[in-house]
Design a protein around this motif. Structure first.
Motif, PDB file in Angstrom:
ATOM      1  N   UNK A 166      14.504  -1.604  -7.916  1.00 15.92           N
ATOM      2  CA  UNK A 166      15.436  -2.684  -7.257  1.00 15.92           C
ATOM      3  C   UNK A 166      15.464  -1.708  -6.276  1.00 15.92           C
ATOM      4  N   UNK A 167      15.496  -1.874  -5.056  1.00 12.95           N
ATOM      5  CA  UNK A 167      15.540  -0.256  -4.125  1.00 12.95           C
ATOM      6  C   UNK A 167      15.878  -0.944  -2.849  1.00 12.95           C
ATOM      7  N   UNK A 168      17.544  -0.539  -2.953  1.00  9.92           N
ATOM      8  CA  UNK A 168      18.377  -1.083  -2.232  1.00  9.92           C
ATOM      9  C   UNK A 168      18.564  -0.744  -0.908  1.00  9.92           C
ATOM     10  N   UNK A 169      18.434  -0.720   0.599  1.00  8.13           N
ATOM     11  CA  UNK A 169      18.536  -0.048   1.291  1.00  8.13           C
ATOM     12  C   UNK A 169      19.549  -0.910   2.973  1.00  8.13           C
ATOM     13  N   UNK A 170      19.986  -0.060   3.092  1.00  6.79           N
ATOM     14  CA  UNK A 170      21.159  -0.379   4.192  1.00  6.79           C
ATOM     15  C   UNK A 170      21.094   0.662   5.594  1.00  6.79           C
ATOM     16  N   UNK A 171      22.145  -0.415   7.143  1.00  4.44           N
ATOM     17  CA  UNK A 171      21.730   0.181   7.931  1.00  4.44           C
ATOM     18  C   UNK A 171      23.322   0.400   8.390  1.00  4.44           C
ATOM     19  N   UNK A 228      12.733  -5.681  -4.142  1.00  2.00           N
ATOM     20  CA  UNK A 228      12.475  -6.215  -5.678  1.00  2.00           C
ATOM     21  C   UNK A 228      10.824  -6.394  -5.891  1.00  2.00           C
ATOM     22  N   UNK A 229      10.715  -5.083  -6.586  1.00  2.00           N
ATOM     23  CA  UNK A 229       8.895  -5.510  -7.169  1.00  2.00           C
ATOM     24  C   UNK A 229       8.778  -6.041  -8.199  1.00  2.00           C
ATOM     25  N   UNK A 230       8.374  -7.255  -9.234  1.00  2.00           N
ATOM     26  CA  UNK A 230       8.254  -6.988 -10.584  1.00  2.00           C
ATOM     27  C   UNK A 230       6.441  -7.350 -10.973  1.00  2.00           C
ATOM     28  N   UNK A 231       6.601  -6.432 -11.545  1.00  2.00           N
ATOM     29  CA  UNK A 231       5.174  -6.799 -12.508  1.00  2.00           C
ATOM     30  C   UNK A 231       4.514  -8.068 -13.019  1.00  2.00           C
ATOM     31  N   UNK A 232       4.714  -8.330 -12.750  1.00  2.00           N
ATOM     32  CA  UNK A 232       3.861 -10.360 -13.496  1.00  2.00           C
ATOM     33  C   UNK A 232       2.525 -10.676 -14.428  1.00  2.00           C
ATOM     34  N   UNK A 233       1.916 -10.537 -13.169  1.00  2.00           N
ATOM     35  CA  UNK A 233       0.468 -10.494 -14.679  1.00  2.00           C
ATOM     36  C   UNK A 233      -0.009  -9.205 -14.847  1.00  2.00           C
ATOM     37  N   UNK A 234       0.044  -9.767 -16.635  1.00  2.00           N
ATOM     38  CA  UNK A 234      -1.057  -8.653 -17.323  1.00  2.00           C
ATOM     39  C   UNK A 234      -2.335  -7.633 -16.880  1.00  2.00           C
ATOM     40  N   UNK A 235      -1.753  -6.093 -16.491  1.00  2.00           N
ATOM     41  CA  UNK A 235      -2.640  -5.818 -15.508  1.00  2.00           C
ATOM     42  C   UNK A 235      -2.948  -4.289 -16.312  1.00  2.00           C
ATOM     43  N   UNK A 294       1.428  -8.999  -8.970  1.00  2.00           N
ATOM     44  CA  UNK A 294       3.038  -8.578  -9.382  1.00  2.00           C
ATOM     45  C   UNK A 294       3.445  -9.259  -7.951  1.00  2.00           C
ATOM     46  N   UNK A 295       5.219  -9.367  -7.853  1.00  2.00           N
ATOM     47  CA  UNK A 295       5.398  -9.649  -6.402  1.00  2.00           C
ATOM     48  C   UNK A 295       6.197  -8.875  -6.431  1.00  2.00           C
ATOM     49  N   UNK A 296       6.424  -8.805  -4.743  1.00  2.00           N
ATOM     50  CA  UNK A 296       7.154  -8.203  -4.297  1.00  2.00           C
ATOM     51  C   UNK A 296       8.288  -8.904  -2.563  1.00  2.00           C
ATOM     52  N   UNK A 297       8.541  -8.270  -2.804  1.00  2.00           N
ATOM     53  CA  UNK A 297       9.448  -8.747  -1.827  1.00  2.00           C
ATOM     54  C   UNK A 297      10.910  -8.145  -1.550  1.00  2.00           C
ATOM     55  N   UNK A 298      11.256  -8.131   0.018  1.00  2.00           N
ATOM     56  CA  UNK A 298      12.773  -8.392  -0.146  1.00  2.00           C
ATOM     57  C   UNK A 298      13.127  -9.294   0.768  1.00  2.00           C
ATOM     58  N   UNK A 299      14.767  -8.793   0.930  1.00  2.00           N
ATOM     59  CA  UNK A 299      15.524  -9.593   0.825  1.00  2.00           C
ATOM     60  C   UNK A 299      16.781  -8.844   2.368  1.00  2.00           C
ATOM     61  N   UNK A 300      16.287  -9.257   3.278  1.00  2.00           N
ATOM     62  CA  UNK A 300      17.534  -9.224   4.588  1.00  2.00           C
ATOM     63  C   UNK A 300      18.876 -10.351   3.726  1.00  2.00           C
ATOM     64  N   UNK A 324       0.818  -1.346   0.063  1.00  2.00           N
ATOM     65  CA  UNK A 324      -0.243   0.216   0.160  1.00  2.00           C
ATOM     66  C   UNK A 324       0.630   1.415   0.012  1.00  2.00           C
ATOM     67  N   UNK A 325       2.197   1.057   0.167  1.00  2.00           N
ATOM     68  CA  UNK A 325       2.522   1.583   0.075  1.00  2.00           C
ATOM     69  C   UNK A 325       4.625   1.846  -0.448  1.00  2.00           C
ATOM     70  N   UNK A 326       4.688   0.836  -1.517  1.00  2.00           N
ATOM     71  CA  UNK A 326       5.640   0.881  -1.880  1.00  2.00           C
ATOM     72  C   UNK A 326       6.530   1.901  -2.902  1.00  2.00           C
ATOM     73  N   UNK A 327       7.889   1.902  -3.049  1.00  2.00           N
ATOM     74  CA  UNK A 327       8.540   3.084  -2.860  1.00  2.00           C
ATOM     75  C   UNK A 327       9.732   2.109  -3.726  1.00  2.00           C
ATOM     76  N   UNK A 328       9.700   3.284  -4.662  1.00  2.00           N
ATOM     77  CA  UNK A 328      11.192   3.114  -5.445  1.00  2.00           C
ATOM     78  C   UNK A 328      12.366   4.163  -5.237  1.00  2.00           C
ATOM     79  N   UNK A 329      13.190   4.131  -5.806  1.00  2.00           N
ATOM     80  CA  UNK A 329      14.429   5.394  -5.299  1.00  2.00           C
ATOM     81  C   UNK A 329      13.467   6.825  -5.284  1.00  2.00           C
TER      82      UNK A 329
END
Length: 321
Positions: free
Chosen positions: A189-194, A209-216, A132-138, A115-120
């Motif tokens: 793709x958005x990488x954030x670091x601490x 990583x946010x991927x537009x997967x299905x037709x929309x 879509x596929x909305x995934x964040x990896x630690x 609901x509040x996805x963001x990019x650069x």
């Protein structure tokens, strides 16, 4: 793991095939009525579970609601900890919470929608439910903080390879972090670091990583510049398979960042080499020609006044001739 999750995992492992209530009850040491209640709860969550007399239960082959078991069965290797959410403000923010709580590397948060996805530059990222596929990896990097950029570039290559492996579509990279198909953006793709105050290095990094997967139907501001991976030809378990392939391939590149294992593929897939572009990099802006990409993934450009510069950050847009 609760009974509901165990039942779902078993149904995922034999998707389309039937498992009897008696078989599931015996496997998990519960009553058949408990299994029935678990199936009822899964259906309420949105999973398409078929039932047939004397056959039992089956997860529909057309079911596309993501699950841990549905992704895990395509993963190579272990150590992944997946958190599946129906909705998240931002999967990056959820992954940061896990990091701050001491979560392990390769924990990943995946949401059906943001609901509040963001990019650069804090730009909103369109993240509709189920499309879509909305995934964040630690990650908990051991390399110097200066190499954070290579997390993003490694992820971009992994996304391209994952898309090609599952869809057969050819993918390119627009410096630094956009993945394109046919010149249109299908992934950001958005990488954030601490950073650690104690040693000056990285405490953790989160790559979203946010991927537009299905037709929309994209909103007006994205029409003409955004596209989806599959269009109308969406395959069974498309999102689950792409999620697993991204994790599989990104892990291989990430673990070899000091060797720049990603670089040749990143450069080969560049959508801007040799192109006329509009540069926006800090106070530097103007029209230029892209000459090269160096080993640090800096972009070498020649502006129209003849000056040449190496760009370490910013963005470029390809000019239509």
């Amino acid at each position: 793991m609760h009974l509901k999750e165990n039942v779902l995992k078993s149904l995922e492992e034999c998707r389309g095939g039937y498992l009897s209530g008696e078989e599931l009850a015996e496997k998990f040491g519960v009553s058949r009525n408990a299994v029935w209640k678990a199936v009822k709860a899964l259906r309420k969550d949105g999973y398409e579970i078929l039932s047939a007399v004397n056959r039992g239960y089956a997860l529909s082959e057309g079911n596309d609601l993501l699950s841990e078991g549905g992704i895990q069965k395509y993963l190579r290797g272990d150590g992944y900890r997946l958190t599946l959410l129906k909705s998240a403000g931002s999967t990056n923010d959820e992954a940061k919470k896990i990091a701050e709580a001491g979560g392990a590397e390769w924990s990943a948060v995946i949401a059906e929608e943001q609901t509040a996805g963001r990019g650069r530059y804090a730009r909103p990222f369109y993240s509709p439910k189920g499309e879509g596929l909305y995934i964040s990896i630690l990650l908990r990097p051991k390399f110097p903080a200066a190499e954070t950029l290579f997390i993003t570039t490694s992820a971009a290559v992994a996304v391209c390879e994952a898309i090609e492996a599952v869809s057969g579509q050819s993918a390119q990279i627009k410096w630094v972090n956009d993945v394109l198909i046919g010149g249109k953006k299908v992934c950001g793709i958005l990488t954030e670091a601490s950073f650690s105050v104690e040693n000056g290095g990285l405490s953790y990094a989160v790559v979203g990583i946010g991927v537009n997967v299905r037709e929309q139907s994209f909103p007006p501001e994205l029409q003409g510049i955004a596209a989806s991976v599959f269009g109308k030809n969406y395959p069974p378990e498309g999102r689950a398979r792409i999620a697993a392939e991204i994790l599989n391939r990104f892990r291989g590149y990430y673990e070899k960042i000091p060797e720049r294992a990603f670089f040749n593929e990143y450069k080969r897939r560049s959508a801007v080499l040799g192109k006329r572009v509009r540069v926006l990099s800090g106070n530097l802006q103007g029209d230029a020609t892209v000459l090269d990409l160096d080993e640090n993934c800096f972009l070498k450009v020649r502006f129209d006044d003849g000056t040449e510069r190496l760009l370490s950050s910013g963005e470029v847009s390809v000019k239509i001739q």
